[in-house]
Design an enzyme around this catalytic site. Sequence first.
Site, short mmCIF file in Angstrom:
data_model
loop_
_atom_site.label_atom_id
_atom_site.label_comp_id
_atom_site.label_asym_id
_atom_site.label_seq_id
_atom_site.Cartn_x
_atom_site.Cartn_y
_atom_site.Cartn_z
N GLY A 157 4.68 49.74 52.03
CA GLY A 157 3.53 50.36 52.69
C GLY A 157 2.23 49.79 52.16
O GLY A 157 1.52 50.45 51.39
N SER A 215 8.20 47.16 57.79
CA SER A 215 9.57 46.75 58.15
C SER A 215 10.59 47.72 57.56
O SER A 215 10.52 48.06 56.38
CB SER A 215 9.85 45.33 57.65
OG SER A 215 8.93 44.43 58.21
N GLU A 264 6.67 38.53 45.88
CA GLU A 264 6.89 38.51 47.33
C GLU A 264 6.79 37.10 47.90
O GLU A 264 7.51 36.74 48.82
CB GLU A 264 5.88 39.45 48.03
CG GLU A 264 6.02 39.45 49.54
CD GLU A 264 5.18 40.51 50.26
OE1 GLU A 264 4.60 41.38 49.61
OE2 GLU A 264 5.13 40.44 51.50
C1 LIG Z 1 7.31 39.82 60.30
C2 LIG Z 1 6.29 40.63 59.54
C3 LIG Z 1 6.72 41.64 58.68
C4 LIG Z 1 5.77 42.43 58.03
N1 LIG Z 1 6.21 43.45 57.22
C5 LIG Z 1 5.30 44.20 56.57
C6 LIG Z 1 5.74 45.28 55.74
O1 LIG Z 1 6.94 45.56 55.62
N2 LIG Z 1 4.79 46.02 55.11
C7 LIG Z 1 3.45 45.76 55.21
O2 LIG Z 1 2.66 46.43 54.57
N3 LIG Z 1 3.01 44.76 56.02
C8 LIG Z 1 3.90 43.98 56.70
N4 LIG Z 1 3.46 42.98 57.53
C9 LIG Z 1 2.02 42.83 57.77
C10 LIG Z 1 1.41 41.58 57.16
O3 LIG Z 1 1.29 41.69 55.78
C11 LIG Z 1 0.07 41.38 57.86
O4 LIG Z 1 0.37 40.98 59.19
C12 LIG Z 1 -0.77 40.34 57.21
O5 LIG Z 1 -1.27 40.79 55.98
C13 LIG Z 1 -1.96 39.95 58.12
O6 LIG Z 1 -2.71 41.10 58.47
P1 LIG Z 1 -3.07 41.45 59.98
O7 LIG Z 1 -1.82 41.43 60.79
O8 LIG Z 1 -3.90 42.68 59.97
O9 LIG Z 1 -3.95 40.22 60.50
P2 LIG Z 1 -5.48 39.93 60.21
O10 LIG Z 1 -5.81 40.26 58.79
O11 LIG Z 1 -6.27 40.56 61.28
O12 LIG Z 1 -5.51 38.36 60.36
C14 LIG Z 1 -5.36 37.73 61.62
C15 LIG Z 1 -5.74 36.26 61.44
O13 LIG Z 1 -7.11 36.16 61.01
C16 LIG Z 1 -7.18 35.38 59.82
N5 LIG Z 1 -8.18 35.93 58.90
C17 LIG Z 1 -8.33 37.23 58.56
N6 LIG Z 1 -9.34 37.34 57.66
C18 LIG Z 1 -9.82 36.10 57.44
C19 LIG Z 1 -10.86 35.55 56.64
N7 LIG Z 1 -11.61 36.32 55.85
N8 LIG Z 1 -11.08 34.22 56.65
C20 LIG Z 1 -10.33 33.41 57.45
N9 LIG Z 1 -9.32 33.87 58.26
C21 LIG Z 1 -9.09 35.18 58.25
C22 LIG Z 1 -5.81 35.50 59.17
O14 LIG Z 1 -5.56 34.39 58.34
C23 LIG Z 1 -4.89 35.54 60.39
O15 LIG Z 1 -4.60 34.23 60.82
C24 LIG Z 1 4.37 42.19 58.21
C25 LIG Z 1 3.96 41.17 59.08
C26 LIG Z 1 4.89 40.41 59.75
C27 LIG Z 1 4.41 39.34 60.69
#
Ligand SMILES: Cc1cc2nc3c(=O)[nH]c(=O)nc-3n(C[C@H](O)[C@H](O)[C@H](O)COP(=O)(O)OP(=O)(O)OC[C@H]3O[C@@H](n4cnc5c(N)ncnc54)[C@H](O)[C@@H]3O)c2cc1C
Length: 372
Positions: A127, A161, A244
Amino acid sequence: MDHFAPQESCAALRDEVRSVTSAWRSQGRYSPRSDAWLRAFDLEFSKELAARGLIGMTWPAEFGGGERSNVERLAVTEELLRAGAPVAAHWIGDRQIGPAILRHGSRELQEEILPQIVSVDAIFCLGMSEPEAGSDLAAVRTTATPADGGWRLNGHKIWTSHAHRATHAYVLARTERTERKHHGLTEFVVDMGAAGVMVSPIVDLAGEHHFNEVRFEDVFIPAHRVIGEIGAGWRQVVEQLSFERGGAERVLSSYPVFAQMVAHAAQQSDSELRVVVGSLVSRLAVLRQLCWEVARALDSGQAPVQQAAALKYLGNAFERDVIEALRRTELGREPTMSSSFGQALLASPGFGLRGGSAEVLLSLIAKQETRA
Ligand SMILES: Cc1cc2nc3c(=O)[nH]c(=O)nc-3n(C[C@H](O)[C@H](O)[C@H](O)COP(=O)(O)OP(=O)(O)OC[C@H]3O[C@@H](n4cnc5c(N)ncnc54)[C@H](O)[C@@H]3O)c2cc1C
């Protein structure tokens, strides 16, 4: 703890995993697939590994661990990933929550949780992410406020997940509002069966359900379920992310289809394809070396934050190139939802996002580099 990992011991472990996975496959109990460590959940398979001492391998015997080295653990995880085996039930607990509790947890928490991870009676979900806190993880808004005998948790996690199957959650929550968002965060272990925990599914673009949203409404957490220092969660979670990010799953998530491509290229006279595949094979050899270095660093007691970030960044780029190379071959033509390549293709957009996107990793590496 003796961290000497003779080659014979790694070879014996590899043989053992190969014999288990091959027996399960020949009995039709699983089919290898890409991204199995996240998507393929089979409690019975994890229990079999537990019975063989292959979970919590590096942990002290007093908590049910095997007191082996991380290099030996790497031999096991590599073989499980190569076999595309259904390991999701124990992967998160074994990979990162157990090590985080070992590093920072109280004796009471260690005694309670670690043996349950080893026996796969505790299944963990992570989480961390929230709707407004993904890459910017320190922006988490979930709060834990002091209550009689513990804490009350309120908030909303997303992309969690296997939350619908987990018995426990690791939760990063805000315990203090401060000017600096990296301060005032604390790590907790939460019972998924506690009153006020609500899980709702998110189906991904492959039509699979492993993601969830998790809401916490006044969930009680007993005081001993804090991991480490109150308010020091950010420092601890950065270390935890090295567990991780620094494993072989950052390189071998698509190995089952990569192996098919190597075998296919060997039978073709297409010299261009052979050059592409040869170059990928040599990149894989370099990445495996990096995995080994991370394992060695863990064995010497470090949390190799920078190496793990570099491994994930380079591993994601490698796996992206594997998928692109496969598209050029017959194996990559007309993928379906259930074909090996189709599964790898559909899983691949997540490789570079989960556990930290490329931009986040590059920024972390640059910061560490300028500090050195
Ligand atoms: C298959 C999968 C399993 C997952 N499982 C878990 C889980 O079990 N538990 C959990 O807590 N999370 C989980 N996640 C979430 C994952 O950790 C997040 O998707 C990840 O941290 C990115 O956050 P976001 O999706 O909010 O994207 P965002 O943070 O919105 O990012 C979207 C894009 O914008 C870019 N970006 C964002 N900020 C910046 C910046 N300051 N400068 C340049 N580029 C930037 C990022 O690099 C990315 O390409 C999972 C994700 C996936 C895809």
